[in-house]
Design a protein around this motif. Structure first.
Motif, short mmCIF file in Angstrom:
data_model
loop_
_atom_site.label_atom_id
_atom_site.label_comp_id
_atom_site.label_asym_id
_atom_site.label_seq_id
_atom_site.Cartn_x
_atom_site.Cartn_y
_atom_site.Cartn_z
N THR A 2 0.84 -1.19 0.00
CA THR A 2 0.00 0.00 0.00
C THR A 2 0.87 1.24 0.00
O THR A 2 1.82 1.36 0.78
CB THR A 2 -0.91 0.02 1.24
N THR A 3 0.54 2.18 -0.87
CA THR A 3 1.31 3.41 -0.96
C THR A 3 0.88 4.38 0.14
O THR A 3 -0.31 4.56 0.37
CB THR A 3 1.10 4.07 -2.33
N ASP A 4 1.84 4.96 0.81
CA ASP A 4 1.55 5.95 1.84
C ASP A 4 1.05 7.23 1.17
O ASP A 4 1.77 7.83 0.37
CB ASP A 4 2.83 6.25 2.64
N PRO A 5 -0.18 7.66 1.45
CA PRO A 5 -0.75 8.81 0.74
C PRO A 5 -0.04 10.13 1.01
O PRO A 5 -0.14 11.06 0.22
CB PRO A 5 -2.20 8.85 1.23
N ALA A 7 3.39 10.33 1.74
CA ALA A 7 4.81 10.25 1.43
C ALA A 7 5.25 11.23 0.34
O ALA A 7 6.32 11.84 0.45
CB ALA A 7 5.19 8.82 1.06
N PRO A 8 4.46 11.42 -0.73
CA PRO A 8 4.90 12.35 -1.79
C PRO A 8 5.08 13.79 -1.31
O PRO A 8 5.78 14.57 -1.96
CB PRO A 8 3.77 12.26 -2.83
N THR A 155 -0.68 6.42 7.61
CA THR A 155 0.54 7.01 7.08
C THR A 155 1.67 6.79 8.07
O THR A 155 1.44 6.65 9.28
CB THR A 155 0.36 8.52 6.81
#
Length: 256
Positions: A2-5, A7-8, A155
């Motif tokens: 799952t991508t950490d929302p 992080a970007p 997150t």
């Protein structure tokens, strides 16, 4: 995976270094010698000054000493004081039941300002954005659920970044009637406390927001646009406010 929302957000220009500087500044302030002996006194003073600053950011400015003396009966100031007093006791519940804590914060902050039946209940702040229609209320609820998901483990970014997002989202959404900004600032402080970034509620971040109020207002408005530049502006402001809050902590510790 799952991508950490969030992080970007650390890839935005100058954000990661600003977050690191703020982290280091807080760590240094928390090592102040006076905190070993008089940490409780310092925390109480930080709470008072933070409450006065939060009320001022909401448009209800009063002299700190008058508030300390108990001569200020302004309900927004009194609400901010109640909120400050309960933050340590809400820290454990915040990452488990953030919606419940937000309702509690609003009840504390808005008592005597809004009708009793509105306390702790999300609402539509701007009639042009939904005006209390079922669809508008659903939108507010959905956005609060999304924010709650981040707080409850959605997150792994720096607590400072999460606190900034919590603060910025609640300012933009204004889900509660009355002093919604007091709730937003309290929720952000709870994020710093509950994550261990500021475990003793000592960093006077709201003083940083007040000292840079024009930037605070402008950056919050920029964040609400959702653009990369707007979010970057807000995150950089928030990191600066945390640094100022650490400096004010040291000053307070020197005084007590």
């Amino acid at each position: 995976m799952t991508t950490d929302p969030l992080a970007p957000l650390l890839d935005l220009a100058d954000v990661a270094p600003a977050v690191q500087r703020a982290r280091e500044r807080v760590d240094a302030a928390l090592r102040h010698r006076a905190l070993r002996r008089q940490g409780g006194q310092v925390a109480a003073e930080v709470g008072l000054r933070s409450a006065v600053a939060s009320a001022a950011l909401e448009g209800y400015a009063h002299e700190r000493e008058a508030v300390r003396d108990g001569t200020v009966t302004d309900p927004v100031v009194q609400g901010a004081l109640r909120v400050a007093g309960e933050l340590p006791g809400l820290a454990d519940l915040w990452p488990r039941a953030p919606r419940q804590v937000l309702a509690r914060l609003h009840t504390l902050a808005a008592r005597g300002v809004v009708p009793e039946e509105a306390l702790g209940r999300p609402q539509i702040a701007d009639p042009a954005d939904g005006g209390g229609t079922p669809g508008g209320l659903w939108m507010v609820s959905a956005r609060l659920d999304g924010l709650a998901g981040l707080v409850t483990g959605g997150t792994r970014v720096s607590p400072l970044v999460l606190a900034a997002v919590v603060h910025g989202d609640l300012l933009a959404l204004r889900p509660f009637a009355g002093p919604s900004g007091v709730v937003a600032r309290a929720a952000a402080r709870l994020t710093l406390i509950s994550t261990g970034f500021d475990p003793r509620a000592l960093v006077a971040v709201d003083l940083g927001h007040l000292e840079r109020e024009p930037e605070y207002v402008g950056a919050a408005g920029a964040f609400a646009t959702g653009t990369p530049d707007g979010i970057r502006s807000w995150l950089r402001h928030y990191a600066s406010a945390v640094e100022i809050g650490a400096e004010r902590l040291e000053a307070i510790a020197d005084e007590v």
